[in-house]
Motif scaffolding. Structure first.
Motif, mmCIF file in Angstrom:
data_model
loop_
_atom_site.group_PDB
_atom_site.id
_atom_site.type_symbol
_atom_site.label_atom_id
_atom_site.label_comp_id
_atom_site.label_asym_id
_atom_site.label_seq_id
_atom_site.Cartn_x
_atom_site.Cartn_y
_atom_site.Cartn_z
ATOM 1 N N ALA A 44 0.853 -1.186 0.000
ATOM 2 C CA ALA A 44 0.000 0.000 0.000
ATOM 3 C C ALA A 44 0.890 1.237 0.000
ATOM 4 O O ALA A 44 2.042 1.193 0.443
ATOM 5 N N THR A 45 0.368 2.317 -0.511
ATOM 6 C CA THR A 45 1.073 3.594 -0.474
ATOM 7 C C THR A 45 0.171 4.639 0.172
ATOM 8 O O THR A 45 -1.056 4.500 0.191
ATOM 9 N N ILE A 46 0.801 5.684 0.675
ATOM 10 C CA ILE A 46 0.066 6.796 1.262
ATOM 11 C C ILE A 46 0.407 8.043 0.455
ATOM 12 O O ILE A 46 1.519 8.584 0.557
ATOM 13 N N ALA A 47 -0.519 8.474 -0.371
ATOM 14 C CA ALA A 47 -0.297 9.623 -1.239
ATOM 15 C C ALA A 47 -0.154 10.898 -0.419
ATOM 16 O O ALA A 47 -0.737 11.036 0.666
ATOM 17 N N GLY A 48 0.640 11.822 -0.943
ATOM 18 C CA GLY A 48 0.804 13.101 -0.265
ATOM 19 C C GLY A 48 1.713 13.039 0.935
ATOM 20 O O GLY A 48 1.764 13.989 1.728
ATOM 21 N N ALA A 49 2.444 11.936 1.104
ATOM 22 C CA ALA A 49 3.354 11.778 2.237
ATOM 23 C C ALA A 49 4.777 11.631 1.719
ATOM 24 O O ALA A 49 5.002 11.429 0.521
ATOM 25 N N ASP A 50 5.751 11.752 2.613
ATOM 26 C CA ASP A 50 7.117 11.402 2.271
ATOM 27 C C ASP A 50 7.727 10.662 3.461
ATOM 28 O O ASP A 50 7.056 10.415 4.461
ATOM 29 N N HIS A 51 8.989 10.296 3.340
ATOM 30 C CA HIS A 51 9.629 9.452 4.349
ATOM 31 C C HIS A 51 9.509 10.020 5.760
ATOM 32 O O HIS A 51 9.288 9.280 6.715
ATOM 33 N N PHE A 52 9.630 11.322 5.891
ATOM 34 C CA PHE A 52 9.638 11.934 7.211
ATOM 35 C C PHE A 52 8.242 12.114 7.792
ATOM 36 O O PHE A 52 8.090 12.498 8.948
ATOM 37 N N SER A 53 7.225 11.848 6.988
ATOM 38 C CA SER A 53 5.858 11.972 7.490
ATOM 39 C C SER A 53 5.561 10.985 8.606
ATOM 40 O O SER A 53 4.578 11.144 9.333
ATOM 41 N N PHE A 54 6.382 9.942 8.730
ATOM 42 C CA PHE A 54 6.186 8.970 9.804
ATOM 43 C C PHE A 54 6.491 9.583 11.167
ATOM 44 O O PHE A 54 5.926 9.173 12.180
ATOM 45 N N LEU A 55 7.380 10.569 11.205
ATOM 46 C CA LEU A 55 7.844 11.138 12.467
ATOM 47 C C LEU A 55 6.754 11.988 13.118
ATOM 48 O O LEU A 55 5.789 12.389 12.467
ATOM 49 N N PRO A 56 6.883 12.280 14.421
ATOM 50 C CA PRO A 56 5.865 13.084 15.112
ATOM 51 C C PRO A 56 5.697 14.459 14.477
ATOM 52 O O PRO A 56 6.599 14.974 13.811
ATOM 53 N N GLU A 57 4.535 15.042 14.712
ATOM 54 C CA GLU A 57 4.294 16.398 14.243
ATOM 55 C C GLU A 57 5.285 17.353 14.903
ATOM 56 O O GLU A 57 5.587 17.239 16.092
ATOM 57 N N CYS A 58 5.796 18.287 14.116
ATOM 58 C CA CYS A 58 6.772 19.241 14.633
ATOM 59 C C CYS A 58 6.079 20.407 15.346
ATOM 60 O O CYS A 58 5.050 20.901 14.890
ATOM 61 N N LYS A 59 6.675 20.846 16.437
ATOM 62 C CA LYS A 59 6.169 22.016 17.138
ATOM 63 C C LYS A 59 6.573 23.278 16.380
ATOM 64 O O LYS A 59 7.472 23.262 15.543
#
Length: 266
Positions: free
Chosen positions: A203-218
């Motif tokens: 499966a793929t997740i469109a609109g994401a990249d490798h770093f999208s896995f990491l927590p949301e940045c403050k």
């Protein structure tokens, strides 16, 4: 793999009630303590993972809550590489070295040297000659038959795996790439790995990249990372989709994969 400071994440679904256990840190390949020379030593990571399962399944405080026939592993990036190996995938050193002879980005750029991290501080490091890595250990089987299902998100060392070893993996192997089409780097592209796995899904997740896995940045995090000399766009998803939205889709895919594969064993 490209991110020098966040070099892999794991979790396990290994309880009768389906709880998740976070994976251990790994000296030399963990946040703030990561060097190119240590990166190919996946046998150390798989040993750590098996040791955690040993402890949890024998500890009187945990063992009663764990169904030993329903242990799954989830891995991201270098954690995805270790998760692949603990399910039986074996790497080929020469194939990986040849890949880095021509590919000069991502993991291969990391091996080119210049910078690593020790005690949360950047250090100068030498270039890694992949052909001098311990071949026997790099290519050994790290299979732990207690693993019954795997979810592999942007798995590192994607170009290193031996096809026959993937053909022999009987458990469900659920591959997920962050991105779509030509946006997925060769270092982590998993469609071919899924095709080689008898019980593989992709499966793929469109609109994401490798770093999208990491927590949301403050707020201000991107500027702070830049001031530390971080070159990777850790806080920039760059595709007009919020990281929270990406996380929501990813969590759904991981949950469904583990539920489907581990529930079937109950």
């Amino acid at each position: 793999m490209q991110n020098r400071r966040k070099t892999g994440v794991y979790g396990w679904a290994l309880a009768k009630a389906g709880f998740i256990v976070a994976g251990p840190n790994h000296p030399g390949t963990t946040s703030g303590d990561s060097t190119p020379a240590d990166t190919p030593k996946l046998w150390e990571r798989t040993h750590d993972l098996s040791a955690v399962i040993d402890r949890l399944t024998t500890d009187p405080h945990w063992s009663g809550a764990i169904d030993k026939d329903r242990i799954g592993v989830v891995g991201f990036s270098l954690g995805g590489a270790a998760a692949m190996e603990i399910t039986g995938a074996r790497a080929n050193l020469e194939a990986y070295a040849r890949y880095c002879d021509s590919y000069k980005k991502w993991d291969c750029a990391w091996y080119a040297g210049r910078r690593g991290y020790v005690d949360d501080k950047p250090v100068e490091v030498d270039k890694v000659d992949l052909r001098k890595v311990d071949r026997v250990r790099f290519e050994q089987s790290n299979l732990d038959r207690r693993i019954k299902s795997a979810v592999l998100v942007d798995p590192g060392l994607a170009q290193a795996y031996d096809a026959q070893s993937l053909n022999e993996i009987a458990i469900p192997m659920n591959f997920i790439n962050l991105g779509s089409g030509g946006t997925i780097p060769a270092a982590v592209i998993a469609s071919g790995l899924a095709a080689l796995s008898p019980n593989g899904s992709y499966a793929t997740i469109a609109g994401a990249d490798h770093f999208s896995f990491l927590p949301e940045c403050k707020q201000g995090a991107a500027a702070l990372l830049k001031s530390f000399g971080e070159v990777d766009p850790i806080c920039d998803d760059g595709n007009g989709r919020s990281r929270a939205d990406v996380h929501s889709e990813l969590i759904k895919l991981v949950r469904e994969a583990l539920w489907r594969s581990l529930k079937e064993r109950s």
